[in-house]
Design a protein around this motif. Sequence first.
Motif, PDB file in Angstrom:
ATOM      1  N   PHE A 177       0.836  -1.207   0.000  1.00 50.31           N
ATOM      2  CA  PHE A 177       0.000   0.000   0.000  1.00 50.31           C
ATOM      3  C   PHE A 177       0.868   1.253   0.000  1.00 50.31           C
ATOM      4  O   PHE A 177       0.624   2.187  -0.764  1.00 50.31           O
ATOM      5  CB  PHE A 177      -0.895  -0.023   1.242  1.00 50.31           C
ATOM      6  N   GLU A 178       1.900   1.255   0.821  1.00 48.69           N
ATOM      7  CA  GLU A 178       2.771   2.433   0.915  1.00 48.69           C
ATOM      8  C   GLU A 178       3.684   2.565  -0.301  1.00 48.69           C
ATOM      9  O   GLU A 178       4.207   3.644  -0.559  1.00 48.69           O
ATOM     10  CB  GLU A 178       3.604   2.353   2.190  1.00 48.69           C
ATOM     11  N   GLY A 179       3.853   1.466  -1.026  1.00 55.90           N
ATOM     12  CA  GLY A 179       4.719   1.496  -2.200  1.00 55.90           C
ATOM     13  C   GLY A 179       4.001   1.871  -3.475  1.00 55.90           C
ATOM     14  O   GLY A 179       4.583   1.802  -4.568  1.00 55.90           O
ATOM     15  N   THR A 180       2.725   2.274  -3.363  1.00 56.92           N
ATOM     16  CA  THR A 180       1.964   2.677  -4.543  1.00 56.92           C
ATOM     17  C   THR A 180       2.623   3.895  -5.197  1.00 56.92           C
ATOM     18  O   THR A 180       2.940   4.873  -4.512  1.00 56.92           O
ATOM     19  CB  THR A 180       0.515   3.037  -4.155  1.00 56.92           C
ATOM     20  N   PRO A 181       2.876   3.851  -6.510  1.00 55.69           N
ATOM     21  CA  PRO A 181       3.533   4.976  -7.197  1.00 55.69           C
ATOM     22  C   PRO A 181       2.777   6.277  -6.995  1.00 55.69           C
ATOM     23  O   PRO A 181       1.541   6.298  -6.883  1.00 55.69           O
ATOM     24  CB  PRO A 181       3.525   4.547  -8.668  1.00 55.69           C
ATOM     25  N   GLY A 182       3.512   7.382  -6.904  1.00 59.07           N
ATOM     26  CA  GLY A 182       2.892   8.692  -6.733  1.00 59.07           C
ATOM     27  C   GLY A 182       1.897   8.986  -7.834  1.00 59.07           C
ATOM     28  O   GLY A 182       2.143   8.724  -9.002  1.00 59.07           O
ATOM     29  N   GLY A 183       0.758   9.541  -7.438  1.00 59.77           N
ATOM     30  CA  GLY A 183      -0.289   9.874  -8.402  1.00 59.77           C
ATOM     31  C   GLY A 183      -1.293   8.768  -8.600  1.00 59.77           C
ATOM     32  O   GLY A 183      -2.420   9.023  -9.054  1.00 59.77           O
ATOM     33  N   ALA A 184      -0.928   7.543  -8.288  1.00 59.49           N
ATOM     34  CA  ALA A 184      -1.860   6.423  -8.435  1.00 59.49           C
ATOM     35  C   ALA A 184      -2.668   6.264  -7.154  1.00 59.49           C
ATOM     36  O   ALA A 184      -2.165   6.463  -6.048  1.00 59.49           O
ATOM     37  CB  ALA A 184      -1.093   5.139  -8.730  1.00 59.49           C
TER      38      ALA A 184
END
Length: 334
Positions: A177-184
């Motif tokens: 969850f924390e590794g979700t790419p920025g903007g997504a």
Amino acid sequence: MATEISSIGKQALMSRLFEGSGFVNGRGCAFSGDGDFGTVHKVFMEKVDFDLTYNPLRHLGHKLALNVIGELYAGMYSPVGMDVVVALSNRFSAEDVQDLWEGVTAAAKEHGVRHLSLDLVPSASGMVVSIAAYGSAGKEVAQKRKKAQSKDLLVLSGDLGAAYMGLHVLEREKAAFEGTPGGAAPKQPDLTQYKYIVGEYLSPYIKPGIPGRFSEAGIIPCGGYFVSRGLGEAAKRIAADTGLGVKIYVGKIPIASKTFEMAQELNLDPITAAVNGGDDYRLLYIVPLEFHETLRHDFQDWDIIGHLARPEVGEVLVTPEGAEIGIHAQGYEQ
């Protein structure tokens, strides 16, 4: 040269601190008077004992209250009251405190707690919860309690390792969850297939009235332990408290099928999860051998997983082939 705590272990350090002080480290319940009153006090810290990323506050309040109630049950005490102090930083709202407190009061009602107190104090960062609980027992508990002996039985209240596996799932999904790419937009994890093991971690259950059930059956355990830091840690405590050896049979340790499945998925040994995991919220009693038949007939929801032994045996796991493997536990010198 300074000594690193990890080189001697937490338990050895605590023993050293109490050596020659005239005091005894009263782990678990502290008993007073003629043995009919007991207290326990614990402190729980955010990012050490719980992670609010995946611990709903209501579940957390319930779980922390059960943690101290479980210690009272281990001493054969029925809970009477709890004093709760919550330290809060300014990031928490009144509604957050309400959710936490609802969990505490739910646990109190389930287990017959009659008195509750609450105080709120400021915290520089995060949340800290301090709970002191006290309970009572009939005088016959102290009067009839026998000294533990070799061959006395070790009796466990439920399966082990599930909460540890559930924590692995939650930590894995937190990382994703924390590794979700920025903007997504972060995707909420689907934990349906892990419902049992996640539930065992987030919302453990202790059956109310356990001391009364044993007393009604005429069984007064020689000692009791709340298993929240793994079976290995409990075995070490038993050996230290009784001066006897501990034999636990691998084939007798109850492990749920969902725990086995998750262990296989993570390529972990389920026995390791049971022995060295944590947060299982189980009770482990030392019961005199004479009650073996009573346990078999009237306590079929409990498991006899081993017995005490001669001191020179130490603390060991016994494999189905009869091999004896030394038990290791966090906080103890290896």
